[in-house]
Design a protein around this motif. Structure first.
Motif, mmCIF file in Angstrom:
data_model
loop_
_atom_site.group_PDB
_atom_site.id
_atom_site.type_symbol
_atom_site.label_atom_id
_atom_site.label_comp_id
_atom_site.label_asym_id
_atom_site.label_seq_id
_atom_site.Cartn_x
_atom_site.Cartn_y
_atom_site.Cartn_z
ATOM 1 N N ASP A 166 103.118 35.795 12.213
ATOM 2 C CA ASP A 166 102.666 36.233 11.393
ATOM 3 C C ASP A 166 100.815 34.874 10.612
ATOM 4 O OD1 ASP A 166 103.297 38.221 11.043
ATOM 5 O OD2 ASP A 166 104.855 38.204 9.541
ATOM 6 N N ASP A 167 102.076 33.433 10.624
ATOM 7 C CA ASP A 167 101.129 32.508 10.333
ATOM 8 C C ASP A 167 101.356 31.612 11.354
ATOM 9 O OD1 ASP A 167 99.985 29.797 9.175
ATOM 10 O OD2 ASP A 167 101.568 29.709 8.036
ATOM 11 N N GLN A 168 99.346 31.845 11.886
ATOM 12 C CA GLN A 168 99.063 30.510 13.155
ATOM 13 C C GLN A 168 99.142 29.307 12.888
ATOM 14 O OE1 GLN A 168 99.090 31.957 16.449
ATOM 15 N NE2 GLN A 168 99.366 34.170 16.223
ATOM 16 N N SER A 169 98.506 29.005 11.620
ATOM 17 C CA SER A 169 98.511 27.636 11.842
ATOM 18 C C SER A 169 99.856 26.975 12.158
ATOM 19 C CB SER A 169 98.120 26.829 10.776
ATOM 20 O OG SER A 169 99.039 27.703 9.020
ATOM 21 N N LYS A 170 100.865 27.464 11.768
ATOM 22 C CA LYS A 170 102.534 26.908 12.234
ATOM 23 C C LYS A 170 103.288 26.791 13.265
ATOM 24 C CE LYS A 170 103.482 26.969 7.425
ATOM 25 N NZ LYS A 170 104.862 27.037 6.706
ATOM 26 N N ARG A 171 101.779 27.805 14.339
ATOM 27 C CA ARG A 171 102.117 28.455 15.751
ATOM 28 C C ARG A 171 102.945 27.157 16.407
ATOM 29 N NH1 ARG A 171 104.145 32.748 18.096
ATOM 30 N NH2 ARG A 171 103.946 32.926 19.851
ATOM 31 N N GLN A 172 102.307 25.774 16.415
ATOM 32 C CA GLN A 172 102.188 24.573 17.507
ATOM 33 C C GLN A 172 104.299 24.035 16.871
ATOM 34 O OE1 GLN A 172 100.813 24.557 20.427
ATOM 35 N NE2 GLN A 172 100.027 25.985 20.010
#
Length: 430
Positions: A166-172
């Motif tokens: 849901d939060d691609q900015s935190k995927r890494q």
């Protein structure tokens, strides 16, 4: 003779480096992700904020039964069943004092408040923590010192997978992206062998749930001493867990008592100082012998000098050393047997054997016998040879009666420094 030693050295180095050269693909024998239900997630969340023993209890509860754990499909479910039993058994074995470890890696989790009737967790990405469940020191603490440990599991605790979707900015930032490597270090045996050979030439809808990444490190790849390295693109630095060496043998360089004076050896503060004069350095170099020493399994990194062991105890006992431990520290743990040959172009001109007593990791006192390979009384036909050295190659020799000998021995690198055969920077590689 030198060529023969070179061949032996090459074979040993090949053996000791074979695992490092075979790549890192099989450092992990198993890896999988699974999700906890809300109740177990809450139990683990509370434990992570309380301490090592609570984390161990939470892990024990989680792996006691697979009912409250979900996986992606039936194949993964079957894999998890076996994985769960392994980790559950490992946690039980650790409680019994067996040499195994479960490393739990997690970021600090925060209670983000209630949403739609559930508690959603958030993560502090700047905070990274580790708990090593290993030998239990007391009711509140575990010993994270891994000595020749072969059975190691790594568990990464993170937010539910859906939070990252849901939060691609935190995927890494997902901990499951962490990579496991083993970095092999040189054992004391291999190091001393190389040195002595050289001397012969002189937040979303599932925010209330947590995800576990389970990793089993391949026990066949763990060769002490080595480092387990957990790396991640977002870690400020790698996490390193050292597997310390359980040593059974070393190569040393010995000198007989006739070449030693009391003034050569002294204690200065916490250091043992050995200082032969210039004439003695020549005598030591001419009469030194290389020896292979065998002893009971020894923890190299925690093996203390004798004077510290007598008066200060040993860190492994956590300041609770009984009389049996004391006797072991100053007697059996220090006694070894050795056999050796002379450090010369004709190494078998003298043979040595006996017992030694280790004062420090790098210095010992030897009690044994020496046998000289002497020329027999003889008349031998040598043809047209005119060189005495060449003629002596045809002379018959035999070992005489062994003479009792007391002496000292050093790690080869210490012996070389003492005699000025190489500089400190050459020894360190700087």
């Amino acid at each position: 003779m030198k060529k023969n030693y070179s061949i032996i050295l090459v074979l040993l180095l090949f053996y000791s480096s074979a695992f490092a050269q075979s790549g890192s693909k099989d450092f992990e024998s198993k890896r999988m992700d699974c999700s906890l239900n809300s109740d177990l997630s809450k139990k683990l969340f509370d434990a992570l904020n309380n301490g090592d023993v609570d984390i161990q209890k939470a892990m024990k509860a989680i792996f006691a039964d697979s009912v409250n754990v979900t996986t992606s499909n039936k194949v993964a479910a079957n894999l998890y069943t076996g994985f769960r039993k392994e980790i559950s058994m490992t946690l039980a074995d650790i409680e019994k004092g067996k040499n195994a470890a479960v490393i739990v890696i997690y970021r600090k989790l925060l209670n983000g408040g209630a949403l739609n009737g559930t508690t959603e967790y958030q993560v502090d990405l700047s905070n990274l923590n580790t708990t090593v469940i290993h030998g239990k020191v007391n009711d509140f603490k575990y010993d994270n010192y891994l000595l020749a440990t072969k059975r190691v599991y790594v568990i990464l605790v993170d937010l539910h997978e859906k939070v990252y979707l849901d939060d691609q900015s935190k995927r890494q930032e997902k901990l499951s992206l962490a990579k496991i490597d083993l970095v092999y270090r040189q054992s004391k045996f291999s190091q001393s062998f190389k040195e002595v050979v050289n001397l012969f030439d002189m937040g979303g809808g599932d925010g209330d749930k947590l995800t576990l990444t389970l990793i089993k490190i391949n026990p066949d790849r763990i060769k002490d001493p080595c480092d387990i390295v957990v790396s991640h693109p977002k870690f400020p630095k790698d996490l390193v867990y050292t597997i310390h060496e359980q040593n059974l043998a070393t190569f040393q360089v010995g000198v007989t008592n006739s070449k030693i004076a009391v003034k050569n050896i002294s204690l200065t503060g916490n250091d043992l100082v050995v200082k032969p004069d210039d004439q003695q350095k020549k005598d030591w170099k001419g009469s030194a012998y290389a020896l292979l020493e065998l002893h009971l399994p020894r923890d190299i990194d925690r093996f203390q000098p004798l004077w510290k062991s007598i008066f200060n105890g040993n860190a492994k006992y956590a300041n609770d050393r009984n009389f049996g431990d004391y006797l072991y520290d100053i007697t059996l743990s220090r006694i070894g047997i050795y056999a050796g040959i002379k450090l010369a172009k004709d190494p078998f001109s003298n043979l040595y054997a006996g017992l030694n007593y280790s004062i420090t990791n790098d210095f010992a006192v030897n009690f044994g016998w020496a046998w000289a390979n002497e020329y027999d009384t003889q008349v031998t036909e040598i043809g047209n040879i005119t060189s005495v050295d060449d003629a002596l190659k045809f002379a018959k020799r035999s070992y005489g009666k062994g003479d009792f000998s007391i002496g000292i021995s050093f790690a080869p690198s210490i012996f070389a420094k003492t005699l000025g055969l190489k500089t400190k920077s050459e020894d360190s590689g700087n």
